[in-house]
Design an enzyme around this catalytic site. Structure first.
Site, PDB file in Angstrom:
ATOM      1  N   GLY A 155     -50.715 -36.910 -62.886  1.00 36.51           N
ATOM      2  CA  GLY A 155     -50.664 -38.354 -62.622  1.00 36.51           C
ATOM      3  C   GLY A 155     -52.051 -38.937 -62.791  1.00 36.51           C
ATOM      4  O   GLY A 155     -52.904 -38.374 -63.487  1.00 36.51           O
ATOM      5  N   ARG A 156     -52.275 -40.058 -62.105  1.00 34.17           N
ATOM      6  CA  ARG A 156     -53.579 -40.732 -62.219  1.00 34.17           C
ATOM      7  C   ARG A 156     -54.724 -39.809 -61.820  1.00 34.17           C
ATOM      8  O   ARG A 156     -55.737 -39.703 -62.508  1.00 34.17           O
ATOM      9  CB  ARG A 156     -53.599 -41.975 -61.314  1.00 34.17           C
ATOM     10  N   ILE A 157     -54.557 -39.116 -60.682  1.00 37.93           N
ATOM     11  CA  ILE A 157     -55.659 -38.277 -60.185  1.00 37.93           C
ATOM     12  C   ILE A 157     -55.851 -37.065 -61.094  1.00 37.93           C
ATOM     13  O   ILE A 157     -56.979 -36.679 -61.415  1.00 37.93           O
ATOM     14  CB  ILE A 157     -55.429 -37.893 -58.704  1.00 37.93           C
ATOM     15  N   THR A 235     -55.720 -31.429 -52.647  1.00 34.70           N
ATOM     16  CA  THR A 235     -56.063 -32.760 -52.107  1.00 34.70           C
ATOM     17  C   THR A 235     -54.823 -33.653 -52.143  1.00 34.70           C
ATOM     18  O   THR A 235     -54.946 -34.872 -52.085  1.00 34.70           O
ATOM     19  CB  THR A 235     -57.184 -33.433 -52.942  1.00 34.70           C
ATOM     20  N   SER A 236     -53.622 -33.037 -52.272  1.00 42.06           N
ATOM     21  CA  SER A 236     -52.405 -33.861 -52.391  1.00 42.06           C
ATOM     22  C   SER A 236     -51.786 -34.085 -51.014  1.00 42.06           C
ATOM     23  O   SER A 236     -52.180 -35.014 -50.303  1.00 42.06           O
ATOM     24  CB  SER A 236     -51.431 -33.219 -53.377  1.00 42.06           C
ATOM     25  N   ARG A 237     -50.851 -33.232 -50.635  1.00 41.66           N
ATOM     26  CA  ARG A 237     -50.287 -33.267 -49.298  1.00 41.66           C
ATOM     27  C   ARG A 237     -50.169 -31.837 -48.798  1.00 41.66           C
ATOM     28  O   ARG A 237     -49.842 -30.922 -49.579  1.00 41.66           O
ATOM     29  CB  ARG A 237     -48.900 -33.932 -49.280  1.00 41.66           C
ATOM     30  N   GLU A 266     -50.835 -31.816 -40.068  1.00 45.87           N
ATOM     31  CA  GLU A 266     -52.035 -32.555 -39.650  1.00 45.87           C
ATOM     32  C   GLU A 266     -51.795 -33.272 -38.333  1.00 45.87           C
ATOM     33  O   GLU A 266     -50.696 -33.790 -38.136  1.00 45.87           O
ATOM     34  CB  GLU A 266     -52.410 -33.571 -40.737  1.00 45.87           C
ATOM     35  N   HIS A 284     -58.863 -34.373 -44.512  1.00 48.28           N
ATOM     36  CA  HIS A 284     -58.171 -35.428 -45.273  1.00 48.28           C
ATOM     37  C   HIS A 284     -59.100 -36.611 -45.587  1.00 48.28           C
ATOM     38  O   HIS A 284     -58.863 -37.736 -45.150  1.00 48.28           O
ATOM     39  CB  HIS A 284     -56.921 -35.902 -44.510  1.00 48.28           C
TER      40      HIS A 284
HETATM   41  C1  DGY Z   1     -53.315 -41.500 -49.664  1.00 49.53           C
HETATM   42  O1  DGY Z   1     -53.648 -42.689 -49.804  1.00 49.53           O
HETATM   43  O2  DGY Z   1     -52.148 -41.136 -49.758  1.00 49.53           O
HETATM   44  C2  DGY Z   1     -54.401 -40.544 -49.391  1.00 49.53           C
HETATM   45  O3  DGY Z   1     -53.935 -39.326 -48.957  1.00 49.53           O
HETATM   46  C3  DGY Z   1     -55.390 -41.130 -48.424  1.00 49.53           C
HETATM   47  O4  DGY Z   1     -56.586 -40.462 -48.623  1.00 49.53           O
END
Ligand code: DGY
Length: 324
Positions: A155-157, A235-237, A266, A284
């Protein structure tokens, strides 16, 4: 009279200012997450909700407040909201994509470099007074440049990660539902199956949203496929990774290490992860730059204001409610 809204926690000034001009705000100004009961109580008499990813806006809450004009989520992810329930009640749910893409990609790449070069370990070592002089074998890590990077979810990231990886002359592999030929040409990248990606990559970075399909996308079977010299970056979920399986894989040295910004439950962090040196744990902070959090606040406020003014929000998770 201004419409009354609930803001579950103070967001940066860029957003608060816009909201204050248009709304009568019930703001949780304490430095803590509201409980479900508190959210329900404080939503009484409100026309809209500005929520955070730490607020679980479930069916029960939505069914109690079917007349909400909008739920504006201060995040790109909206897995904290029962979208189906909101859609059934005709409530638009908005989010903040785009503005945090580069900042989150920065963090993912920083984590990747940091775990490979043992930056956190090295810092701890030096602070503990253990540095007795340069040594040929001291804290040897692994190179980043020239290695294979597997991007799961383009995706974008994912795209932004590729840009950063190119500067390090990395070879790019990716998985996604769709093929992106332009991306492949630009980065000399290859779309392959997840299995091949896991087997070949030196670094695996996750950039998928959390859905039923992606929950525990990385579990025992997947860790078994990875190289024992490879690293996982998430860094997703948190729930995309089965943390029990990850701890086992790390302990058994099936993979070399992991760098994590997100966790399954979390703010709880698996105790097995905390014990390990070959894991970097950050709380996070993917989008946590002053600039980006300001932009997210502005976007979340504008999303809400646009709905009240009968305009399209900047981004919506359930577009179908506007089409009715
Ligand atoms: C989001 O916006 O979903 C990110 O996890 C926040 O850092």
């Amino acid at each position: 009279m201004k419409p009354k809204i609930l803001v579950t926690r103070r967001i940066p000034e860029e957003g608060m200012k816009l909201l204050e001009e248009k709304f009568d705000i019930d703001l949780n100004d304490e430095d803590r997450i509201l409980s479900k009961e508190e959210i329900i109580k404080r939503l009484e008499g409100k026309e809209a909700l500005l929520s955070l990813l730490t607020d679980n806006i479930d069916k029960e809450i939505i069914d109690k407040f079917p007349d909400l004009k909008v739920i504006s989520n201060y995040a790109v992810g909206f897995n904290n909201i029962d979208i189906e329930a909101a859609t059934a009640k005709g409530i638009p749910v908005t989010n903040t994509p785009g503005v945090l893409t580069e900042t989150t990609a920065d963090l993912a790449f920083i984590l990747l470099c940091s775990i490979a070069r043992r930056i956190v370990e090295a810092d701890k070592f030096a602070r503990a007074g253990k540095y007795k002089g340069w040594a040929p074998m001291l804290l040897l890590g692994n190179d980043v440049h020239g290695k294979k990077l597997g991007i799961i979810g383009l995706g974008r990231i994912g795209h932004e990660i590729a840009k950063r990886a190119k500067g390090f002359n990395m070879e790019l592999l990716y998985t996604d539902h769709d093929r992106d030929e332009e991306f492949e040409k630009q980065y000399n990248a290859k779309k392959i199956s997840q299995e091949e990606l896991l087997k070949e990559s030196d670094f695996v970075t996750l950039h998928v949203p959390l859905t039923d399909e992606t929950k525990h996308l990385m579990s025992e079977k997947e860790f078994d496929m990875m190289k024992d010299t490879a690293y996982l970056i998430n860094t997703s979920r948190g729930e995309v990774v089965d943390e029990n399986a990850l701890v086992e894989a790390l302990k058994a040295k099936k993979i070399a290490g992991a760098a994590l910004d997100v966790f399954e439950e979390e703010p709880k962090i698996h105790p097995g992860l905390i014990e390990l040196d070959n894991v970097i744990i950050v709380p996070h902070i993917g989008s946590a730059s002053k600039e980006t959090r300001g932009k997210m606040a502005e976007m979340a406020a504008k999303n809400m204001i646009n709905i009240f003014e009968g305009k399209e929000p900047l981004s919506i998770a359930n577009k179908e409610v506007l089409e009715k």
